[in-house]
Design a protein around this motif. Structure first.
Motif, PDB file in Angstrom:
ATOM      1  N   ARG A  19      -1.534   9.955   1.334  1.00 26.61           N
ATOM      2  CA  ARG A  19      -0.346  10.793   1.135  1.00 26.61           C
ATOM      3  C   ARG A  19      -0.435  12.073   1.957  1.00 26.61           C
ATOM      4  N   ARG A  20      -1.599  12.695   1.982  1.00 28.75           N
ATOM      5  CA  ARG A  20      -1.753  13.931   2.744  1.00 28.75           C
ATOM      6  C   ARG A  20      -1.584  13.695   4.239  1.00 28.75           C
ATOM      7  N   LEU A  22       0.209  11.320   5.575  1.00 27.23           N
ATOM      8  CA  LEU A  22       1.631  11.069   5.790  1.00 27.23           C
ATOM      9  C   LEU A  22       2.397  12.391   5.798  1.00 27.23           C
ATOM     10  N   ARG A  23       2.095  13.266   4.865  1.00 27.09           N
ATOM     11  CA  ARG A  23       2.789  14.546   4.769  1.00 27.09           C
ATOM     12  C   ARG A  23       2.546  15.401   6.019  1.00 27.09           C
ATOM     13  N   ARG A  28       6.677  10.474   4.067  1.00 29.42           N
ATOM     14  CA  ARG A  28       6.383  10.270   2.652  1.00 29.42           C
ATOM     15  C   ARG A  28       6.296   8.777   2.394  1.00 29.42           C
ATOM     16  N   PRO A  29       5.613   8.331   1.332  1.00 27.66           N
ATOM     17  CA  PRO A  29       5.501   6.895   1.079  1.00 27.66           C
ATOM     18  C   PRO A  29       6.852   6.208   0.893  1.00 27.66           C
ATOM     19  N   GLY A  30       7.820   6.873   0.330  1.00 27.20           N
ATOM     20  CA  GLY A  30       9.157   6.307   0.215  1.00 27.20           C
ATOM     21  C   GLY A  30       9.274   5.135  -0.733  1.00 27.20           C
ATOM     22  N   TYR A  53      -1.271   3.898   2.359  1.00 25.95           N
ATOM     23  CA  TYR A  53       0.084   3.374   2.511  1.00 25.95           C
ATOM     24  C   TYR A  53       0.295   2.967   3.965  1.00 25.95           C
ATOM     25  N   ALA A  58       6.721   4.087   5.971  1.00 21.12           N
ATOM     26  CA  ALA A  58       6.928   5.430   5.435  1.00 21.12           C
ATOM     27  C   ALA A  58       8.262   5.984   5.911  1.00 21.12           C
ATOM     28  N   LYS A  59       8.841   6.846   5.092  1.00 22.17           N
ATOM     29  CA  LYS A  59      10.134   7.454   5.405  1.00 22.17           C
ATOM     30  C   LYS A  59       9.940   8.928   5.729  1.00 22.17           C
ATOM     31  N   VAL A  61      10.254  12.957   5.474  1.00 21.51           N
ATOM     32  CA  VAL A  61      10.337  13.889   4.353  1.00 21.51           C
ATOM     33  C   VAL A  61      11.759  14.424   4.262  1.00 21.51           C
ATOM     34  N   ARG A  62      12.249  14.547   3.045  1.00 18.99           N
ATOM     35  CA  ARG A  62      13.594  15.087   2.859  1.00 18.99           C
ATOM     36  C   ARG A  62      13.600  16.566   3.250  1.00 18.99           C
TER      37      ARG A  62
END
Length: 112
Positions: A19-20, A22-23, A28-30, A53, A58-59, A61-62
């Motif tokens: 997760r980190r 990806l961030r 984000r994992p989505g 993941y 992955a998608k 970040v909003r």
């Protein structure tokens, strides 16, 4: 549900990320499921575990909206405001004290 593949520290294949990670890449994992597990051994304790993941699923970040930013600023201001003197302490009030350090160290507070 099957068992997850387990990889040792620094030996996970390309295309998998925590997760980190990806961030840090703006992702984000989505909603995707965990596809593998990463374990880092430790002495005298169980291993540290991180879930992995797929990067390709992955998608992004909003984006931060104005309302979310305002709500976050308001919450952080509440954590910095002393309940005794109602001033902004400039730092997060320690939960162990429950008030800013000057109020906690004041003679009135010591007498109580």
């Amino acid at each position: 549900m099957g068992t997850l593949p387990i990889y040792r520290w620094r030996l996970a294949p390309d295309g998998l990320a925590t997760r980190r990670q990806l961030r840090a890449a703006g992702l984000r994992p989505g909603g995707q499921d965990v596809v593998a597990q990463l374990e880092r051994p430790r002495r005298r304790r169980g291993p540290l575990v991180a879930y992995l993941y797929l990067v390709e699923r992955a998608k992004p970040v909003r984006p931060m909206t104005e309302r979310r930013a305002a709500a976050l600023a308001k919450a952080n201001a509440a954590r910095r405001t002393c309940p005794a003197c109602h001033r902004d302490a400039g730092y997060v009030i320690p939960a162990s004290l429950g008030m800013c350090v000057p109020c906690h160290d004041s003679p009135e507070q010591r007498a109580a």
